[in-house]
Design an enzyme around this catalytic site. Structure first.
Site: not given
Length: 260
Positions: A99, A148-149, A166, A198
């Site tokens: 992460n 990832s993203s 990513k 976040t």
């Protein structure tokens, strides 16, 4: 008929979750499923939150240890593995969640070598070397999950380097699924969140948030930014025995922003 949730239990598994932010929610979610967790943080600024996560896990009746280490630093990778082995009841590391990530914005014209190295050292080299160090201790049935993203596929301006890292995570996932499947009995999967609320999101500059709003409004599932609680359960599922036939996959956790 009795209910049977044994396939999604992580009882007595040992997990490493790198990074903070979404990582904190993932660590607690794994603990709720029964895992003992290594909680990783990098800076003094994130130490308090990491300690809170450890307390949450302990209050759930599970065990957790905290380790300050950056996967960007080659010399700090082994201490993460050592912390997991100390926590483990059987000398095994069952779950590895990648992460930790750098995710700063920079247009191509503003990209420097240092900026590039900062991101690739953390987002790509770090997972490679940490996995290599942990692999001798991962048993058959072990789980590796990349965070990832959606940036890897969306093509968002200002994410030249971040998006590339990513996309590299997705490539590592597919490659390792083949390398580690038959030989090690390990599954490797990838979760692609969209924008998530976040600390990194809230600390973004005002213009970036303004530019992102049309994307947020177009999210098919709901016109809102994602929450950590939207993503962590998906990661937990990929770590369970019920996910044993899922490997080399990328799971979109973007509210429909990206569809595979």
């Amino acid at each position: 008929m009795s209910e049977d949730f044994s396939g999604v239990s992580l009882r007595d598994k040992t997990a490493i979750v790198t990074g903070s932010g979404l990582g904190a929610e993932i660590a607690v979610t794994l603990a709720k499923r029964g895992a003992n967790v290594v909680v990783n943080y990098v800076s003094e600024g994130s130490k308090k939150r990491a300690e809170e996560v450890v307390n949450q896990i302990n209050n759930l009746g599970r065990e957790a240890v905290i380790v300050q280490a950056s996967v960007s630093d080659i010399d700090q990778i082994q201490p993460i593995v050592d912390a997991a082995l100390k926590l483990s009841k059987n000398g095994k590391i069952d779950i590895l969640v990648h992460n930790a990530a750098q995710g700063l914005e920079a247009n191509l014209i503003d990209t420097t070598v240092d900026f590039y190295n900062q991101h690739f050292d953390c987002n790509v080299r770090g997972p490679i070397l940490l996995t290599k160090a942990a692999l001798p201790h991962i048993p058959r049935g072990g789980r590796i999950v990349f965070i990832s993203s959606a940036a890897a596929r969306l093509g968002v301006g200002g994410q030249t380097v971040y998006a590339a890292t990513k996309a590299a995570n997705e490539a590592l996932c597919r490659t390792w699924a083949k390398e580690l499947g038959h030989t090690y009995g390990v599954t490797v999967n990838n979760v692609n969140p969209g924008p998530i609320a976040t600390d990194q999101w809230f600390n973004s500059d005002e213009q970036f948030l303004k530019d992102m709003q049309p994307l947020i409004d177009s999210t098919p599932a709901a016109p809102r930014v994602g929450e950590v609680s939207d993503v962590a359960p998906l990661v937990a599922f990929l770590c369970t025995d019920d996910a044993r036939w899922v490997t080399g996959s990328s799971l979109s956790a973007s509210g429909g922003l990206i569809q595979f």
